[in-house]
Design an enzyme around this catalytic site. Sequence first.
Site, PDB file in Angstrom:
ATOM      1  N   ARG A 261      31.416  36.348 -59.416  1.00  0.00           N
ATOM      2  CA  ARG A 261      31.954  37.236 -59.104  1.00  0.00           C
ATOM      3  C   ARG A 261      30.720  38.328 -59.576  1.00  0.00           C
ATOM      4  O   ARG A 261      30.758  38.377 -60.752  1.00  0.00           O
ATOM      5  CB  ARG A 261      32.877  38.127 -59.012  1.00  0.00           C
ATOM      6  CG  ARG A 261      34.358  36.795 -57.744  1.00  0.00           C
ATOM      7  CD  ARG A 261      35.581  37.390 -58.291  1.00  0.00           C
ATOM      8  NE  ARG A 261      36.565  37.124 -57.564  1.00  0.00           N
ATOM      9  CZ  ARG A 261      37.790  37.055 -57.586  1.00  0.00           C
ATOM     10  NH1 ARG A 261      38.134  37.992 -58.346  1.00  0.00           N
ATOM     11  NH2 ARG A 261      38.765  36.199 -56.894  1.00  0.00           N
ATOM     12  N   ARG A 276      37.205  40.995 -67.344  1.00  0.00           N
ATOM     13  CA  ARG A 276      37.050  41.084 -65.673  1.00  0.00           C
ATOM     14  C   ARG A 276      35.005  40.731 -66.342  1.00  0.00           C
ATOM     15  O   ARG A 276      34.003  41.097 -66.857  1.00  0.00           O
ATOM     16  CB  ARG A 276      36.389  42.430 -65.446  1.00  0.00           C
ATOM     17  CG  ARG A 276      35.796  42.487 -64.081  1.00  0.00           C
ATOM     18  CD  ARG A 276      35.870  43.917 -63.944  1.00  0.00           C
ATOM     19  NE  ARG A 276      37.107  44.018 -63.440  1.00  0.00           N
ATOM     20  CZ  ARG A 276      37.451  44.681 -61.874  1.00  0.00           C
ATOM     21  NH1 ARG A 276      37.435  44.046 -61.486  1.00  0.00           N
ATOM     22  NH2 ARG A 276      38.760  45.369 -61.840  1.00  0.00           N
ATOM     23  N   GLU A 348      47.261  42.834 -64.334  1.00  0.00           N
ATOM     24  CA  GLU A 348      47.024  41.708 -62.931  1.00  0.00           C
ATOM     25  C   GLU A 348      46.764  40.636 -63.385  1.00  0.00           C
ATOM     26  O   GLU A 348      45.080  40.340 -64.360  1.00  0.00           O
ATOM     27  CB  GLU A 348      46.536  42.346 -62.339  1.00  0.00           C
ATOM     28  CG  GLU A 348      46.010  40.962 -60.583  1.00  0.00           C
ATOM     29  CD  GLU A 348      45.262  41.385 -59.787  1.00  0.00           C
ATOM     30  OE1 GLU A 348      44.696  40.600 -59.316  1.00  0.00           O
ATOM     31  OE2 GLU A 348      44.197  42.713 -59.792  1.00  0.00           O
ATOM     32  N   SER A 351      47.146  36.990 -57.782  1.00  0.00           N
ATOM     33  CA  SER A 351      47.166  37.828 -56.196  1.00  0.00           C
ATOM     34  C   SER A 351      47.576  36.602 -55.438  1.00  0.00           C
ATOM     35  O   SER A 351      46.278  35.966 -55.598  1.00  0.00           O
ATOM     36  CB  SER A 351      45.464  38.938 -56.526  1.00  0.00           C
ATOM     37  OG  SER A 351      46.027  39.342 -54.562  1.00  0.00           O
ATOM     38  N   ARG A 391      42.284  35.521 -67.493  1.00  0.00           N
ATOM     39  CA  ARG A 391      43.390  36.261 -68.145  1.00  0.00           C
ATOM     40  C   ARG A 391      44.119  35.880 -68.278  1.00  0.00           C
ATOM     41  O   ARG A 391      45.777  36.938 -69.268  1.00  0.00           O
ATOM     42  CB  ARG A 391      43.006  37.652 -66.593  1.00  0.00           C
ATOM     43  CG  ARG A 391      42.572  37.644 -66.279  1.00  0.00           C
ATOM     44  CD  ARG A 391      42.836  38.963 -64.940  1.00  0.00           C
ATOM     45  NE  ARG A 391      41.507  39.736 -64.637  1.00  0.00           N
ATOM     46  CZ  ARG A 391      41.995  40.656 -64.168  1.00  0.00           C
ATOM     47  NH1 ARG A 391      42.676  41.169 -63.919  1.00  0.00           N
ATOM     48  NH2 ARG A 391      41.072  41.435 -63.164  1.00  0.00           N
TER      49      ARG A 391
END
Length: 427
Positions: A261, A276, A348, A351, A391
């Site tokens: 990403r 990230r 987070e 999801s 994560r």
Amino acid sequence: MHDIRLIREHPQAFDAALARRGAEPLAAALIALDEERRALTTQVQAAQSRRNEASKLIGAAMAKGDRDTAGTLKAEVAALKDEMPALEARADDLAAKLKAALEIIPNLPADDVPDGAGEEDNVEVSRWGTPRAFDFTPGEHADIAPALGMDFETGTRLSGARFTFLRGDMARLHRALGQFMLDVQTGEHGYAECNPPVLVGDDAMYGTDKLPKFAEDSFCTTNGRWLIPTSEVSLTASVMGELLDESALPLRLTALTLCFRSEAGAAGRDTRGFIRQHQFEKCELVSIVKPEDSEAEHQRMIRAAETILERLNLPYRKLLLCTGDMGFGARKTYDLEVWLPGQGAFREISSCSNTGDFQARRMNTRYRVAGEQKTTQFVHTLNGSGLAVGRTLVAVIENYQNADGSVTVPDALLPYMGGVTKLEPAT
């Protein structure tokens, strides 16, 4: 993708649902564009019909020796032949404009999704686990992990910011997490393991609602293929354009893949550390189900993600996202946030979203209703993280850290670590 017929039939409900997502009313403009397109399509069809009819009449007139009538009809056919390309081009242009307008409109929220403007309006549903009481001040992973093999400097030197080079037992712990996740999701939750491509074409990205809206957040190669932002793209698009048998549903697919990403819109957020990254690994969960089963499947999927956190004894909370914080393609989303003691905050880690038939319409994926060979319906698609490996690695480092800078390997991962029970700082 939205069905223009449903918008025509329920314009006020459509605009009301858009308003819940903070969007302006669009039904009137969409319907006007569609009416113009339909009128022009009718005009094209009428011209085609008249041309065909006139062509037949020419032969009849010639057979009767009526050259005047035949000449008039030939002139009419010639005029229609000249006129029709412009009409068809205009109809195609209007169809393209309608499609372009529809494809950038977000999915409509489910009725039980809470209204809200952003993450501050998300609703906490539950919590699991008790945060560990440390007898020292816990550090953040970005400070602890470099001595254990999380090499930020080499990653940056090789590839730029937000790339990391993992070494030794840190790399092994990362691999162990991914293998553990796959084993649980396949062995206990019935997901079929896949090894999909990480390079895909425009159709796969478009069908899973990543194009055109999120092109700037993805990496595109020089030959026009896209590096997947998540294997949701490859797994979901594996049924693109298919007519499935009802007996084949539900389909439950999982894959552990690299993900990429660029996140052009996320500059400045979590650029320190391993949270990230531009390149990361994720154990993805995808379900393809009948519409009436999608809500139950959503609960099943989030439970599959929760299982990983519980086996690793990582405290977490579950949130139901509000309308302002859901992703573009979601109609309902649950997030799992893991406790990070170094930050003193929940962050987070998964999801899980139900997209309804939003992606299925873009992919044209249907199923044939059993016993009714002529009856087909769009499937519902769901996707979620089971979990994001990087994560989870961060959560393990922070929750299992020791005062001497070492990190204890969670019991659930010991079978994957070849006898390594603790990550020790380099001397």
